[in-house]
Design a protein around this motif. Structure first.
Motif, PDB file in Angstrom:
ATOM      1  N   UNK A 135       0.803  -1.227   0.000  1.00 26.64           N
ATOM      2  CA  UNK A 135       0.000   0.000   0.000  1.00 26.64           C
ATOM      3  C   UNK A 135       0.836   1.278   0.000  1.00 26.64           C
ATOM      4  N   UNK A 136       2.079   1.194  -0.486  1.00 29.38           N
ATOM      5  CA  UNK A 136       2.936   2.362  -0.567  1.00 29.38           C
ATOM      6  C   UNK A 136       3.527   2.503  -1.970  1.00 29.38           C
ATOM      7  N   UNK A 137       4.133   3.653  -2.232  1.00 30.83           N
ATOM      8  CA  UNK A 137       4.744   3.922  -3.519  1.00 30.83           C
ATOM      9  C   UNK A 137       6.101   3.234  -3.632  1.00 30.83           C
ATOM     10  N   UNK A 138       6.524   2.991  -4.853  1.00 35.23           N
ATOM     11  CA  UNK A 138       7.830   2.399  -5.097  1.00 35.23           C
ATOM     12  C   UNK A 138       8.923   3.393  -4.701  1.00 35.23           C
ATOM     13  N   UNK A 139       9.963   2.915  -4.012  1.00 38.31           N
ATOM     14  CA  UNK A 139      11.006   3.781  -3.510  1.00 38.31           C
ATOM     15  C   UNK A 139      12.391   3.254  -3.869  1.00 38.31           C
ATOM     16  N   UNK A 140      13.328   4.167  -3.981  1.00 38.70           N
ATOM     17  CA  UNK A 140      14.696   3.835  -4.325  1.00 38.70           C
ATOM     18  C   UNK A 140      15.396   3.131  -3.171  1.00 38.70           C
ATOM     19  N   UNK A 141      16.226   2.135  -3.505  1.00 37.47           N
ATOM     20  CA  UNK A 141      17.004   1.410  -2.508  1.00 37.47           C
ATOM     21  C   UNK A 141      18.504   1.609  -2.734  1.00 37.47           C
ATOM     22  N   UNK A 142      18.983   1.267  -3.940  1.00 37.44           N
ATOM     23  CA  UNK A 142      20.412   1.335  -4.214  1.00 37.44           C
ATOM     24  C   UNK A 142      20.654   1.348  -5.713  1.00 37.44           C
ATOM     25  N   UNK A 143      21.822   1.855  -6.118  1.00 40.14           N
ATOM     26  CA  UNK A 143      22.182   1.903  -7.533  1.00 40.14           C
ATOM     27  C   UNK A 143      23.676   1.680  -7.704  1.00 40.14           C
ATOM     28  N   UNK A 144      24.050   1.197  -8.885  1.00 38.20           N
ATOM     29  CA  UNK A 144      25.442   0.937  -9.206  1.00 38.20           C
ATOM     30  C   UNK A 144      25.685   1.192 -10.682  1.00 38.20           C
ATOM     31  N   UNK A 145      26.881   1.661 -11.012  1.00 38.38           N
ATOM     32  CA  UNK A 145      27.303   1.780 -12.402  1.00 38.38           C
ATOM     33  C   UNK A 145      27.891   0.444 -12.820  1.00 38.38           C
ATOM     34  N   UNK A 146      27.362  -0.140 -13.915  1.00 34.52           N
ATOM     35  CA  UNK A 146      27.798  -1.468 -14.333  1.00 34.52           C
ATOM     36  C   UNK A 146      29.297  -1.517 -14.598  1.00 34.52           C
ATOM     37  N   UNK A 147      29.786  -0.565 -15.362  1.00 33.39           N
ATOM     38  CA  UNK A 147      31.217  -0.491 -15.652  1.00 33.39           C
ATOM     39  C   UNK A 147      31.842   0.553 -14.743  1.00 33.39           C
ATOM     40  N   UNK A 148      32.360   0.100 -13.622  1.00 31.00           N
ATOM     41  CA  UNK A 148      32.934   0.980 -12.636  1.00 31.00           C
ATOM     42  C   UNK A 148      32.631   0.494 -11.240  1.00 31.00           C
ATOM     43  N   UNK A 149      32.905   1.318 -10.250  1.00 33.61           N
ATOM     44  CA  UNK A 149      32.727   0.931  -8.861  1.00 33.61           C
ATOM     45  C   UNK A 149      31.811   1.859  -8.078  1.00 33.61           C
ATOM     46  N   UNK A 150      31.201   2.833  -8.724  1.00 32.50           N
ATOM     47  CA  UNK A 150      30.362   3.799  -8.022  1.00 32.50           C
ATOM     48  C   UNK A 150      29.050   3.167  -7.562  1.00 32.50           C
ATOM     49  N   UNK A 151      28.697   3.405  -6.302  1.00 32.07           N
ATOM     50  CA  UNK A 151      27.442   2.919  -5.734  1.00 32.07           C
ATOM     51  C   UNK A 151      26.779   4.019  -4.931  1.00 32.07           C
ATOM     52  N   UNK A 152      25.478   3.845  -4.664  1.00 32.14           N
ATOM     53  CA  UNK A 152      24.724   4.826  -3.902  1.00 32.14           C
ATOM     54  C   UNK A 152      23.584   4.120  -3.186  1.00 32.14           C
ATOM     55  N   UNK A 153      23.247   4.599  -1.958  1.00 29.32           N
ATOM     56  CA  UNK A 153      22.235   3.949  -1.140  1.00 29.32           C
ATOM     57  C   UNK A 153      21.250   4.946  -0.559  1.00 29.32           C
ATOM     58  N   UNK A 154      20.008   4.508  -0.419  1.00 30.04           N
ATOM     59  CA  UNK A 154      19.032   5.285   0.325  1.00 30.04           C
ATOM     60  C   UNK A 154      19.415   5.292   1.796  1.00 30.04           C
ATOM     61  N   UNK A 155      19.075   6.371   2.497  1.00 26.36           N
ATOM     62  CA  UNK A 155      19.422   6.485   3.910  1.00 26.36           C
ATOM     63  C   UNK A 155      18.832   5.343   4.739  1.00 26.36           C
TER      64      UNK A 155
END
Length: 124
Positions: free
Chosen positions: A42-62
């Protein structure tokens, strides 16, 4: 043309761990952005994590930083989401997503391709 298939969902106790997998297949592109999203009941879709396929950069939701880890295996065309110290609030359908660009994308509108989702339920 492009297909994403998630797996690894299931029932886990609070404090436990799960590892989700997302396998990419179909048309080949030189660059990919990959991400994980989730949609609680019963909630909206929310971001969890992302990564660049070619590389090492990542990012996370708090909400998951320090507990979840995103990674990828180029040889297997697979991106993973390792989930540790899980909470009842992590209960949701988890989706992987992709776009043929190189970058960190954190909103649903930025992605072109989506999997069908895998259910994760955390008991409390």
């Amino acid at each position: 043309q492009v297909r994403l298939v998630e797996s690894g969902g299931g029932l886990v106790q609070a404090g436990g761990s799960l590892r989700l997998s997302c396998v990419w297949s179909g048309r080949t592109f030189s660059r990919y952005a990959m991400g994980w999203f989730r949609q609680p009941p019963r909630k909206e879709r929310e971001f969890v994590s992302a990564i660049i396929w070619s590389g090492s950069s990542t990012y996370y939701a708090d909400s998951v930083k320090g507990r979840f880890t995103i990674s990828r295996d180029s040889a297997k065309n697979t991106v993973y989401l390792q989930m540790n110290s899980m909470k009842h609030e992590d209960t949701a359908v988890y989706y992987c997503a992709s776009k043929n660009v190189r970058g960190i994308l954190t909103t649903t509108a930025e992605y072109n391709y989506w999997g069908q989702g895998t259910q994760v339920t955390v008991s409390s």
